[in-house]
Design a protein around this motif. Structure first.
Motif, PDB file in Angstrom:
ATOM      1  N   THR A  97       0.825  -1.190   0.000  1.00 57.10           N
ATOM      2  CA  THR A  97       0.000   0.000   0.000  1.00 57.10           C
ATOM      3  C   THR A  97       0.872   1.258   0.000  1.00 57.10           C
ATOM      4  N   LEU A  98       0.250   2.337  -0.382  1.00 53.61           N
ATOM      5  CA  LEU A  98       0.903   3.639  -0.417  1.00 53.61           C
ATOM      6  C   LEU A  98       1.382   3.998   0.989  1.00 53.61           C
ATOM      7  N   TYR A  99       2.642   4.341   1.110  1.00 55.58           N
ATOM      8  CA  TYR A  99       3.247   4.742   2.387  1.00 55.58           C
ATOM      9  C   TYR A  99       3.080   3.692   3.473  1.00 55.58           C
ATOM     10  N   GLN A 100       3.201   2.450   3.071  1.00 55.68           N
ATOM     11  CA  GLN A 100       3.077   1.325   3.996  1.00 55.68           C
ATOM     12  C   GLN A 100       4.077   1.439   5.143  1.00 55.68           C
ATOM     13  N   GLY A 101       5.246   2.011   4.874  1.00 53.96           N
ATOM     14  CA  GLY A 101       6.275   2.160   5.904  1.00 53.96           C
ATOM     15  C   GLY A 101       6.008   3.301   6.864  1.00 53.96           C
TER      16      GLY A 101
END
Length: 186
Positions: A152-156
């Motif tokens: 997913t987007l910006y999972q981190g």
């Protein structure tokens, strides 16, 4: 100094898996326009290797592809491509260059040397560059799908919420919406 623009396909639930977007002529034309506007491409190693494994063959006519995809591939072949990697140093695809050393310094130098701007197309790298406040604009192609999985987007994660200002929102015939945002002034 050119802008660093993060451009990526994303589903309604935030999935950025390249297999989940609508891969049609309209989508390819959208990303071809983004690439045409930029002076260079910027990727992480994983994205580079995924792209390197397919697009050069399309550009050479060794893979069957619709005209919009072939146009993208030919233009991508000629476009300067920069890669951030700590594990790989050799990038044989035409016009490919390695960004070495400190990430902030390397990407800032690239922005400074590229007045037409740089198009970033890697999700994990975008997270790191956003943490460093190096991304200036965001071009999300939001697809009318719910993937139910990642990545997913910006999972981190980010250390704080990033405020954005909408530049435009343009619906496409295929049901996707092209969203253009810039970083909000603090």
């Amino acid at each position: 100094m050119g802008l660093l623009t993060f451009g990526i396909n994303v589903t309604l639930d935030g999935c950025v898996d390249h297999r989940e977007g609508i891969a049609d002529d309209e989508t390819h034309a959208f990303f071809t326009r983004l690439m045409d506007e930029a002076g260079a491409m910027l990727w992480g190693r994983v994205t580079y290797e995924m792209m390197e494994g397919y697009w050069p063959a399309v550009a050479r006519g060794q893979e069957e592809a619709p005209p919009a995809m072939r146009e993208w591939a030919v233009k991508l072949e000629a476009k300067p491509k920069y890669v951030v990697s700590s594990t790989r140093t050799h990038f044989p695809w035409s016009n490919s260059h390695h960004i070495e050393g400190d990430l902030r310094t390397g990407v800032q130098k690239l922005k400074d040397a590229t007045p037409a701007g740089v198009l970033l197309g890697s999700g994990k790298l975008a997270t790191e560059l956003d943490r460093l406040a190096l991304i200036d604009e965001y071009r999300f192609l939001v697809h009318p799908r719910i993937a139910g999985h990642g990545p997913t987007l910006y999972q981190g994660g980010l250390p704080a919420t990033r405020r954005l200002e909408r530049v435009s929102a343009t619906p496409l015939r295929n049901g996707s919406v092209a969203m253009h945002y810039r970083r909000a002034s603090d």
